[in-house]
Design a protein around this motif. Structure first.
Motif, PDB file in Angstrom:
ATOM      1  N   GLY A  30     -39.616 -19.030   7.263  1.00  0.00           N
ATOM      2  CA  GLY A  30     -38.290 -18.563   6.875  1.00  0.00           C
ATOM      3  C   GLY A  30     -37.921 -17.186   7.377  1.00  0.00           C
ATOM      4  O   GLY A  30     -36.780 -16.748   7.205  1.00  0.00           O
ATOM      5  N   ASP A  31     -38.875 -16.475   8.015  1.00  0.00           N
ATOM      6  CA  ASP A  31     -38.569 -15.130   8.526  1.00  0.00           C
ATOM      7  C   ASP A  31     -37.639 -15.212   9.725  1.00  0.00           C
ATOM      8  O   ASP A  31     -37.811 -16.046  10.624  1.00  0.00           O
ATOM      9  N   ARG A  32     -36.657 -14.308   9.742  1.00  0.00           N
ATOM     10  CA  ARG A  32     -35.741 -14.163  10.886  1.00  0.00           C
ATOM     11  C   ARG A  32     -35.700 -12.664  11.199  1.00  0.00           C
ATOM     12  O   ARG A  32     -35.012 -11.899  10.528  1.00  0.00           O
ATOM     13  N   ILE A  33     -36.451 -12.258  12.221  1.00  0.00           N
ATOM     14  CA  ILE A  33     -36.678 -10.841  12.489  1.00  0.00           C
ATOM     15  C   ILE A  33     -35.911 -10.399  13.734  1.00  0.00           C
ATOM     16  O   ILE A  33     -36.036 -11.003  14.802  1.00  0.00           O
ATOM     17  N   GLY A  34     -35.134  -9.322  13.597  1.00  0.00           N
ATOM     18  CA  GLY A  34     -34.529  -8.661  14.748  1.00  0.00           C
ATOM     19  C   GLY A  34     -35.334  -7.415  15.089  1.00  0.00           C
ATOM     20  O   GLY A  34     -35.701  -6.655  14.195  1.00  0.00           O
ATOM     21  N   VAL A  35     -35.624  -7.216  16.373  1.00  0.00           N
ATOM     22  CA  VAL A  35     -36.438  -6.078  16.808  1.00  0.00           C
ATOM     23  C   VAL A  35     -35.558  -5.098  17.573  1.00  0.00           C
ATOM     24  O   VAL A  35     -34.891  -5.481  18.549  1.00  0.00           O
ATOM     25  N   VAL A  36     -35.542  -3.822  17.122  1.00  0.00           N
ATOM     26  CA  VAL A  36     -34.740  -2.788  17.772  1.00  0.00           C
ATOM     27  C   VAL A  36     -35.647  -1.619  18.137  1.00  0.00           C
ATOM     28  O   VAL A  36     -36.772  -1.507  17.658  1.00  0.00           O
ATOM     29  N   GLY A  37     -35.135  -0.743  18.978  1.00  0.00           N
ATOM     30  CA  GLY A  37     -35.890   0.428  19.405  1.00  0.00           C
ATOM     31  C   GLY A  37     -35.427   0.865  20.776  1.00  0.00           C
ATOM     32  O   GLY A  37     -34.716   0.141  21.480  1.00  0.00           O
ATOM     33  N   ARG A  38     -35.834   2.064  21.172  1.00  0.00           N
ATOM     34  CA  ARG A  38     -35.427   2.599  22.465  1.00  0.00           C
ATOM     35  C   ARG A  38     -36.108   1.837  23.593  1.00  0.00           C
ATOM     36  O   ARG A  38     -37.217   1.315  23.430  1.00  0.00           O
ATOM     37  N   ASN A  39     -35.461   1.784  24.751  1.00  0.00           N
ATOM     38  CA  ASN A  39     -36.078   1.168  25.928  1.00  0.00           C
ATOM     39  C   ASN A  39     -37.390   1.870  26.249  1.00  0.00           C
ATOM     40  O   ASN A  39     -37.457   3.098  26.261  1.00  0.00           O
ATOM     41  N   GLY A  40     -38.419   1.077  26.487  1.00  0.00           N
ATOM     42  CA  GLY A  40     -39.712   1.644  26.845  1.00  0.00           C
ATOM     43  C   GLY A  40     -40.639   1.885  25.669  1.00  0.00           C
ATOM     44  O   GLY A  40     -41.802   2.271  25.862  1.00  0.00           O
ATOM     45  N   ASP A  41     -40.161   1.659  24.440  1.00  0.00           N
ATOM     46  CA  ASP A  41     -41.002   1.908  23.268  1.00  0.00           C
ATOM     47  C   ASP A  41     -41.926   0.745  22.931  1.00  0.00           C
ATOM     48  O   ASP A  41     -42.790   0.881  22.059  1.00  0.00           O
ATOM     49  N   GLY A  42     -41.729  -0.425  23.573  1.00  0.00           N
ATOM     50  CA  GLY A  42     -42.693  -1.506  23.409  1.00  0.00           C
ATOM     51  C   GLY A  42     -42.180  -2.773  22.746  1.00  0.00           C
ATOM     52  O   GLY A  42     -42.972  -3.595  22.286  1.00  0.00           O
ATOM     53  N   LYS A  43     -40.853  -2.993  22.711  1.00  0.00           N
ATOM     54  CA  LYS A  43     -40.320  -4.190  22.044  1.00  0.00           C
ATOM     55  C   LYS A  43     -40.796  -5.474  22.737  1.00  0.00           C
ATOM     56  O   LYS A  43     -41.303  -6.388  22.078  1.00  0.00           O
ATOM     57  N   SER A  44     -40.608  -5.558  24.043  1.00  0.00           N
ATOM     58  CA  SER A  44     -41.025  -6.757  24.774  1.00  0.00           C
ATOM     59  C   SER A  44     -42.544  -6.908  24.764  1.00  0.00           C
ATOM     60  O   SER A  44     -43.071  -8.028  24.678  1.00  0.00           O
ATOM     61  N   THR A  45     -43.249  -5.781  24.838  1.00  0.00           N
ATOM     62  CA  THR A  45     -44.714  -5.816  24.787  1.00  0.00           C
ATOM     63  C   THR A  45     -45.187  -6.390  23.458  1.00  0.00           C
ATOM     64  O   THR A  45     -46.141  -7.184  23.407  1.00  0.00           O
ATOM     65  N   LEU A  46     -44.520  -6.023  22.377  1.00  0.00           N
ATOM     66  CA  LEU A  46     -44.865  -6.558  21.057  1.00  0.00           C
ATOM     67  C   LEU A  46     -44.745  -8.077  21.047  1.00  0.00           C
ATOM     68  O   LEU A  46     -45.639  -8.774  20.539  1.00  0.00           O
ATOM     69  N   LEU A  47     -43.649  -8.606  21.580  1.00  0.00           N
ATOM     70  CA  LEU A  47     -43.470 -10.062  21.609  1.00  0.00           C
ATOM     71  C   LEU A  47     -44.575 -10.738  22.405  1.00  0.00           C
ATOM     72  O   LEU A  47     -45.114 -11.772  21.996  1.00  0.00           O
ATOM     73  N   ARG A  48     -44.927 -10.153  23.561  1.00  0.00           N
ATOM     74  CA  ARG A  48     -45.970 -10.766  24.394  1.00  0.00           C
ATOM     75  C   ARG A  48     -47.324 -10.760  23.676  1.00  0.00           C
ATOM     76  O   ARG A  48     -48.089 -11.724  23.767  1.00  0.00           O
ATOM     77  N   ILE A  49     -47.630  -9.684  22.954  1.00  0.00           N
ATOM     78  CA  ILE A  49     -48.902  -9.619  22.213  1.00  0.00           C
ATOM     79  C   ILE A  49     -48.914 -10.665  21.098  1.00  0.00           C
ATOM     80  O   ILE A  49     -49.892 -11.415  20.933  1.00  0.00           O
ATOM     81  N   LEU A  50     -47.831 -10.753  20.318  1.00  0.00           N
ATOM     82  CA  LEU A  50     -47.777 -11.716  19.221  1.00  0.00           C
ATOM     83  C   LEU A  50     -47.822 -13.156  19.733  1.00  0.00           C
ATOM     84  O   LEU A  50     -48.354 -14.049  19.060  1.00  0.00           O
ATOM     85  N   GLY A  52     -49.468 -14.113  22.322  1.00  0.00           N
ATOM     86  CA  GLY A  52     -50.743 -14.380  22.985  1.00  0.00           C
ATOM     87  C   GLY A  52     -50.688 -14.281  24.486  1.00  0.00           C
ATOM     88  O   GLY A  52     -51.628 -14.688  25.177  1.00  0.00           O
ATOM     89  N   ARG A  53     -49.606 -13.724  25.019  1.00  0.00           N
ATOM     90  CA  ARG A  53     -49.473 -13.586  26.476  1.00  0.00           C
ATOM     91  C   ARG A  53     -50.059 -12.274  26.989  1.00  0.00           C
ATOM     92  O   ARG A  53     -50.197 -12.093  28.192  1.00  0.00           O
ATOM     93  N   GLN A  54     -50.353 -11.353  26.110  1.00  0.00           N
ATOM     94  CA  GLN A  54     -50.948 -10.075  26.497  1.00  0.00           C
ATOM     95  C   GLN A  54     -51.962  -9.682  25.432  1.00  0.00           C
ATOM     96  O   GLN A  54     -51.683  -9.760  24.238  1.00  0.00           O
ATOM     97  N   GLU A  55     -53.141  -9.246  25.877  1.00  0.00           N
ATOM     98  CA  GLU A  55     -54.202  -8.871  24.954  1.00  0.00           C
ATOM     99  C   GLU A  55     -54.089  -7.387  24.598  1.00  0.00           C
ATOM    100  O   GLU A  55     -53.928  -6.544  25.481  1.00  0.00           O
ATOM    101  N   PRO A  56     -54.217  -7.044  23.319  1.00  0.00           N
ATOM    102  CA  PRO A  56     -54.245  -5.623  22.942  1.00  0.00           C
ATOM    103  C   PRO A  56     -55.607  -5.019  23.235  1.00  0.00           C
ATOM    104  O   PRO A  56     -56.592  -5.744  23.421  1.00  0.00           O
TER     105      PRO A  56
END
Length: 592
Positions: A30-50, A52-56
């Protein structure tokens, strides 16, 4: 709520900086999450990690057994030799996907006009992007991650996507995480917000409007170094509360707290003061488009366009791709010549265009930002304050260190902001923005809107970003069937007109294919009654319109606000009359 996915103690470091430090987040049914933040702060990187496309570098991501996850990345990963049909529905048999209402809805909403047998290598980037989104949405997923899904969608496409996502899962099931700079879209689809900043992820309850409120509360208690950011977000909050009514009805938007925070906040724009400045800079004559039409290769793009653009007018232009928006902008700017009618420009008019390309930066790509600014005028007045180009650049999010950066090494968003700065320093009095939101995050969009609030000229905006359109313009027009139509009801009215038009076209197609049939007795009586009612309403509205000449003449000419209200009322009545005339013709034809 059943757990779907979680990340615990995530750390990610690049050679030059740490992106995340000990980040822990979770997603439940049921979660519907919007992700905001400045360019370069890691929004797209967060999605890739969650996903499983990028390893932390440290920490772990866990997913409940059997949970399926689909992701739309910003990168184009579609094979060139695939057809549109294969990409969207895969190997499913035609009866299988054609019989699925959701798949039909996705196809109609995103890719209906693209030929099924076309190969992807022959399509534009925007078409490929929509095909990738359609391919994702025609399949079943427990979790959907979307990275900038509104890119290459027009206003209708964005509205369709929001509605689809709200209906995609039953209440309390499925999960959505979306990264986007489209603030209207964020408010429509998200029930919670994650802000990515300073190596952490900070959760907020509610969509974008509620996030702004909570962030203002947070910033109010922050250190003095946050003062500039705080003031900008207070202004954003003030507009959200005083703007379109839909924004104030969000159940999690705490209205009393918001009103207390903005009680001393002035309106976002001093419309009367800006109008006076615009008249002093432009005179009374700006651009008059008089019965203008444009044809290309025998095809009519625009016809009978009548638009007298006023000093200080702030107008948004809506229309589907290919409707003629760019052609209309070209008529105003003088880069497109009318094939019928004429365009008249005031003697003092100086037009500048911020378009989707960055070609004006090409000759200076090897120069450093500091060198380019040194060649510009020494000051710029914004909001009654005189700013140096460096101060203006800082207001647009540049650090002092970036002044030494070659322009070719700037990010897409930085180039976009520099492009706007260089245009403003030439002091145009008519500014045209053609899709200005590309590559900009929500903070930078707010900063640019803040700057435009104090800009004393005529502003014309074409954008699929509904939030920006409503935020910086005072009225909207639509290009429909090659004509220009005023929208007293704004974007909502445009979407309604488009839905009605599509429905009418569908009915018309069915009627064309069916045997001719006349009206029954009861249907004829109802039509005649409606025709008489329309006649009476047309006479009333025509009478009210005829009285406007005397009303304008009798009004105090120095009362700009009152005159603006009269002008808006006149436009509303004219739009009503146009609708009545159209319906009168339809009913009359049915009775013949």
């Amino acid at each position: 709520m059943a757990h779907l996915l979680g990340a615990e103690g995530i750390r990610l470091e690049y050679p030059t900086r740490v992106v995340f430090e000990n980040v822990t987040v979770g997603l439940s049914e049921g979660d519907r999450i919007g992700v905001v933040g400045r360019n370069g702060d890691g929004k797209s990187t967060l999605l890739r990690i969650l996903a499983g496309r990028q390893e932390p570098d440290a920490g772990r991501v866990t997913r409940r057994r059997g949970v399926t996850l689909g992701m739309l990345d910003q990168a184009d990963e579609l094979p060139d030799d695939q057809t549109v049909l294969d990409a969207v529905v895969g190997g499913r048999a035609e009866h299988e996907w054609a019989g699925d209402a959701r798949i039909r809805d996705v196809i109609a909403g995103l890719v209906q006009e693209i030929p099924w047998d076309a190969q992807l290598r022959d399509l534009s980037g925007g078409q490929r992007r929509r095909i990738a989104l359609a391919a994702l949405l025609t399949r079943d997923w427990d979790l959907v991650f979307l990275d900038e899904p509104t890119n290459h969608l027009d206003v209708e496409g964005v509205a369709w996507l929001a509605e689809h996502l709200k209906r995609r899962w039953p209440a309390g099931s499925g999960g959505l995480v979306v990264v986007t700079h489209d603030r209207w879209f964020l408010d429509e689809v998200s029930t919670d917000t994650w802000e990515v900043h300073d190596r952490i992820i900070e959760p907020f309850e509610g969509g974008y409007a509620a996030y702004v409120l909570q962030r203002v509360e947070r910033d109010r208690m922050a250190a003095a170094s946050e003062a500039k950011r705080q003031n900008l977000m207070r202004k954003e909050l003030a507009w959200l509360r005083r703007g379109p009514p839909a924004r104030t009805s969000k159940p999690k938007f705490r209205i009393d707290a918001a009103n207390q925070l903005i009680e001393d906040e002035p309106p976002v724009r001093d419309s009367v003061g800006l109008s006076r400045l615009a008249v002093s800079r432009l005179g009374r004559d700006v651009v008059d488009v008089l019965g203008a039409g444009v044809e290309f290769d025998g095809r009519t793009v625009l016809r009978d366009i009548e638009w007298r653009i006023a000093p200080g007018e702030r107008t948004g232009i809506l229309g589907v791709n290919g409707a003629g928006k760019s052609t209309l902008l070209g008529l105003i700017a003088g880069t497109v010549q009318p094939t019928s009618g004429r365009v008249k420009r005031g003697k003092t008019v100086k037009i500048a265009i911020l378009d989707q390309r960055l070609t004006e930066l090409d000759p200076i790509l090897d120069d450093r930002v500091r060198e380019v600014l040194a060649r510009q005028r020494s000051s710029y007045v914004a909001g009654g304050k005189e700013l140096t180009p460096s101060q203006l650049l800082e207001r647009l999010g540049f650090s002092s260190a970036q002044l030494s950066t070659p322009i070719k090494d700037l990010s897409g968003g930085q180039k976009r902001r520099l492009q706007l700065l260089l245009i403003l320093l030439t002091e145009p009095n008519v500014l045209i923005l053609d899709e200005p939101t590309n590559d900009l995050d929500t903070d930078m969009l707010a900063a640019i809107e803040d700057l435009l609030d104090s800009w004393p000229g005529t502003l014309i905006v074409v954008s699929h970003d509904r939030y920006l359109m409503e935020r910086v313009t005072d009225q909207q027009y639509a290009i429909l069937d090659g004509t220009l139509r005023h929208l007293p009801g704004g974007v909502e009215e445009y979407l309604r007109l488009r839905r009605e038009r599509d429905a009418a076209n569908a009915v018309s197609a069915k009627v064309t294919d069916a045997p001719a049939a006349g009206l029954s007795g009861s249907e004829r009586r109802a039509a005649e009654k409606e025709l008489a009612s329309i006649d009476r309403r047309m006479q009333r509205v025509s009478g009210e319109l005829a009285a406007f000449g005397d009303r304008f003449a009798a009004h105090d000419q120095s009362d700009y606000e009152g005159l603006a209200r009269l002008q808006e009322e006149q436009r509303r009545l004219q739009a009503e009359l146009d609708e009545l005339e159209g319906r009168w013709l339809e009913v009359g034809e049915a009775l013949e």
